[in-house]
Design an enzyme around this catalytic site. Structure first.
Site, mmCIF file in Angstrom:
data_model
loop_
_atom_site.group_PDB
_atom_site.id
_atom_site.type_symbol
_atom_site.label_atom_id
_atom_site.label_comp_id
_atom_site.label_asym_id
_atom_site.label_seq_id
_atom_site.Cartn_x
_atom_site.Cartn_y
_atom_site.Cartn_z
ATOM 1 N N SER A 47 67.872 11.234 -61.251
ATOM 2 C CA SER A 47 67.847 11.622 -62.634
ATOM 3 C C SER A 47 69.211 11.935 -63.184
ATOM 4 C CB SER A 47 66.865 12.764 -62.740
ATOM 5 O OG SER A 47 66.485 13.130 -64.079
ATOM 6 N N ASN A 48 69.442 12.627 -64.585
ATOM 7 C CA ASN A 48 70.542 12.994 -64.844
ATOM 8 C C ASN A 48 70.347 14.266 -65.452
ATOM 9 O OD1 ASN A 48 69.692 12.765 -67.547
ATOM 10 N ND2 ASN A 48 69.475 10.696 -66.789
ATOM 11 N N ARG A 49 71.366 15.037 -66.044
ATOM 12 C CA ARG A 49 71.610 16.489 -66.441
ATOM 13 C C ARG A 49 70.945 16.540 -67.917
ATOM 14 N NH1 ARG A 49 77.288 17.415 -66.424
ATOM 15 N NH2 ARG A 49 76.605 19.201 -67.820
ATOM 16 N N ALA A 114 68.240 10.197 -72.306
ATOM 17 C CA ALA A 114 69.304 9.572 -71.152
ATOM 18 C C ALA A 114 68.723 8.754 -70.293
ATOM 19 C CB ALA A 114 69.952 10.825 -70.659
#
Ligand code: CTP
Length: 234
Positions: A47-49, A114
């Site tokens: 995943s991402n932030r 995102a």
């Protein structure tokens, strides 16, 4: 001979019809927010932030501006936005399905999510046990949802993307504006501590397909969201 309606009755009918028309004419906007999660076993994912704050702020601002809002959200820690249709998804593939099935009827689509660009080719059943040595995960590309929306864009729809960049902000954003057939791109420098992923504040540059270049200076994400909406809906 037709009897005339009393004036107060006619006025009431007019008010009901006017209200109905106003309701039917409410403009529709779809906003995406948050990260996606790409599973590779029963308990792990890539995943991402992203925290979803910018997308949720946009949804609130659009609701307050009188829009019929659909918010397609990845997994985030935020309370659902009241008065909007919430659609919760996990993966990029689920987001693609949720967005593409609804986008044809939308007046405006803003992709603030995102979205993961890659996902694991194989998903292990159950929790994978560790073995000696390194592990290599093979990844494949996910669909570029915004590029697909750009190709299927109905006449008159306003399509907006975000460009999250650490280098060459405006150059990269301008490339995405053109490649994905957008009306606006919101260039977001995510290398600074006061803007981008997870922060309460943001600062962006809006690039329009008509050549407009508008700096929106550092402010809360609510203020940035209101300014973005005001500009694209003007
Ligand atoms: N986006 C999308 N589908 C993807 C990846 C991105 O719809 N698979 C959308 C994002 O929601 C955003 C825009 O495309 O509105 C730009 O995303 P960004 O991550 O900045 O860029 P990418 O297009 O992924 O390009 P790159 O990784 O080369 O920066």
């Amino acid at each position: 001979m037709r009897r005339r309606r009393p004036l107060f009755f006619s006025l009431k009918l007019f008010a009901v019809n006017f209200h109905k028309r106003e309701y039917m004419m409410k403009r529709k906007i779809l906003i995406t927010a948050g990260p996606t999660r790409e599973k590779w076993d029963a308990v792990r994912f890539l995943s991402n932030r992203s925290t979803g704050k910018m997308g949720y702020a946009l949804a609130e601002a659009a609701r307050d501006a009188g829009y019929d809002v659909t918010l397609v959200s990845g997994p985030v820690d935020l309370a659902p936005v009241e008065g909007v249709t919430m659609v919760k998804i996990e993966s990029a593939a689920e987001m693609a399905e949720a967005v593409k099935s609804r986008s044809p009827e939308m007046d405006v689509v803003i992709m603030a999510a995102a979205v993961a660009d890659y996902r694991p080719v194989h998903i292990h059943q159950g929790k994978m046990k560790k073995l000696p040595g390194n592990l290599t995960l093979e990844l494949e590309r996910t669909e570029d949802i915004l590029a697909s929306l750009g190709q299927m864009k109905p006449e008159g729809q306003i399509l907006v993307g975000f460009a999250a960049e650490t280098d060459d902000l405006l150059l990269n954003a301008a490339g995405k504006l053109q490649r994905k057939n957008l009306d606006w791109i919101i260039a977001n420098d995510v290398s600074k501590p006061d803007r981008g992923f997870g922060t309460a504040t943001n600062a962006v540059t809006m690039l329009g397909k008509d050549g407009r270049n508008i700096d929106v200076p550092l402010a809360s994400k609510a203020v940035i969201a209101a300014t973005i909406l005001e500009t694209i809906l003007a």
